[in-house]
Design a protein around this motif. Structure first.
Motif, short mmCIF file in Angstrom:
data_model
loop_
_atom_site.label_atom_id
_atom_site.label_comp_id
_atom_site.label_asym_id
_atom_site.label_seq_id
_atom_site.Cartn_x
_atom_site.Cartn_y
_atom_site.Cartn_z
N PHE A 188 -11.04 18.08 -8.87
CA PHE A 188 -10.07 19.01 -8.29
C PHE A 188 -10.35 20.44 -8.72
O PHE A 188 -10.32 21.37 -7.91
CB PHE A 188 -8.64 18.60 -8.66
CG PHE A 188 -8.04 17.62 -7.70
CD1 PHE A 188 -7.54 18.05 -6.47
CD2 PHE A 188 -7.97 16.28 -8.01
CE1 PHE A 188 -6.99 17.15 -5.57
CE2 PHE A 188 -7.41 15.37 -7.11
CZ PHE A 188 -6.92 15.80 -5.89
N ASP A 215 0.06 9.18 -7.14
CA ASP A 215 1.03 10.24 -6.85
C ASP A 215 1.29 11.15 -8.05
O ASP A 215 1.29 12.39 -7.92
CB ASP A 215 2.36 9.63 -6.40
CG ASP A 215 2.22 8.84 -5.10
OD1 ASP A 215 1.11 8.35 -4.81
OD2 ASP A 215 3.22 8.71 -4.38
N TRP A 247 -1.63 13.46 -8.73
CA TRP A 247 -1.70 14.54 -7.75
C TRP A 247 -0.60 15.57 -7.99
O TRP A 247 -0.85 16.78 -7.89
CB TRP A 247 -1.62 13.96 -6.33
CG TRP A 247 -2.80 13.11 -5.98
CD1 TRP A 247 -4.09 13.26 -6.42
CD2 TRP A 247 -2.83 12.00 -5.09
NE1 TRP A 247 -4.90 12.30 -5.87
CE2 TRP A 247 -4.17 11.51 -5.05
CE3 TRP A 247 -1.85 11.35 -4.33
CZ2 TRP A 247 -4.53 10.42 -4.27
CZ3 TRP A 247 -2.22 10.26 -3.55
CH2 TRP A 247 -3.54 9.80 -3.52
N ARG A 253 -1.47 17.96 -10.59
CA ARG A 253 -2.46 18.96 -10.15
C ARG A 253 -1.82 20.00 -9.23
O ARG A 253 -2.50 20.91 -8.77
CB ARG A 253 -3.61 18.28 -9.37
CG ARG A 253 -4.25 17.08 -10.06
CD ARG A 253 -5.44 17.45 -10.90
NE ARG A 253 -5.07 18.05 -12.17
CZ ARG A 253 -4.59 17.36 -13.20
NH1 ARG A 253 -4.40 16.07 -13.12
NH2 ARG A 253 -4.30 17.97 -14.33
N TYR A 286 -0.07 19.20 -6.27
CA TYR A 286 -0.04 18.75 -4.88
C TYR A 286 1.21 17.91 -4.62
O TYR A 286 1.60 17.09 -5.47
CB TYR A 286 -1.29 17.92 -4.55
CG TYR A 286 -2.56 18.73 -4.58
CD1 TYR A 286 -3.08 19.28 -3.42
CD2 TYR A 286 -3.23 18.95 -5.78
CE1 TYR A 286 -4.24 20.04 -3.45
CE2 TYR A 286 -4.39 19.70 -5.83
CZ TYR A 286 -4.89 20.25 -4.66
OH TYR A 286 -6.03 20.99 -4.70
N TRP A 289 -1.18 15.77 1.59
CA TRP A 289 -0.59 16.38 0.39
C TRP A 289 -1.08 17.82 0.36
O TRP A 289 -2.22 18.11 0.72
CB TRP A 289 -1.04 15.64 -0.85
CG TRP A 289 -0.48 14.25 -0.98
CD1 TRP A 289 -0.64 13.21 -0.11
CD2 TRP A 289 0.35 13.77 -2.05
NE1 TRP A 289 0.02 12.10 -0.56
CE2 TRP A 289 0.63 12.41 -1.75
CE3 TRP A 289 0.84 14.33 -3.21
CZ2 TRP A 289 1.41 11.61 -2.59
CZ3 TRP A 289 1.62 13.53 -4.04
CH2 TRP A 289 1.90 12.20 -3.73
#
Length: 198
Positions: A119, A157, A160, A163, A165, A193
């Protein structure tokens, strides 16, 4: 295990890695939730999109000379209509959306922070290109009672969210591929997302 190297490459520099990338994608995407029954021929054709776009990026995780992980991204304006349509329908400017398409990582190398680096490197590439207000990716939606769902499966989830998102249920599409055990391709629901750049 030797020291893992993380490298970015774009456009034609990707060409030498196509065979290993195709092999790795087929191997990893057989797992839940994708259950993808892929072929080398399709993967080679798919990866040409990144080979032909100088603004794309593939982040490689290398153990010696072996590719053990890879993460792809490309400006949304160069993606397929299936990916673009939800954003156009909701008033986004395609040139302002950077699409983090997929990450694949050999299971022996998970839990080492490589996913975080994937990422970070893709976002750094988007920042270097400039002009993006949103960074996005999408994932397949599978029912919780899917027969191939492993008992110990943990959705990503929280990873993310950490991060930056968040799921946007209004941004959704479908994509065709052949599941394991199936005889033909079927449409799979995909939800996006999104992370807004400041």
């Amino acid at each position: 295990m030797t020291q893992i190297r993380i490298e970015r490459c774009s456009g034609k520099a990707l060409e030498r890695y196509i065979p290993e990338l195709a092999r790795l994608r087929i191997e990893v995407f057989r797992e839940f939730p994708y259950l993808y029954d892929g072929t080398y021929e399709y993967e080679e054709k798919y990866l040409q999109t990144y080979l032909n776009c100088e603004q794309s990026v593939i982040v490689l995780a290398l153990d010696g000379d072996s590719v053990v992980g890879a993460s792809t991204a490309i400006p949304m304006q160069f993606e397929t209509e299936e990916m673009q349509k939800p954003f156009l329908d909701h008033g986004y400017v395609l040139e302002e959306v950077f699409y983090c398409s997929e990450s694949v990582l050999n299971k022996n190398y998970r839990g080492l922070g490589i996913g975080v680096r994937f990422f970070e490197e893709r976002e750094a590439h988007a920042a270097e290109l400039g002009g993006f207000r949103h960074i996005t990716f999408c994932c397949v939606e599978r029912p919780v009672d899917h027969p191939r769902r492993p008992a110990d499966y943990v959705p990503l989830d929280k990873f993310w969210n950490k991060r930056g998102y968040f799921k946007h249920a209004e941004l959704h599409t479908s994509y065709l591929w052949k599941d394991l055990d199936d005889d033909e391709e079927t449409a799979k629901p995909m939800t996006f997302w999104l992370k807004d750049e400041r």
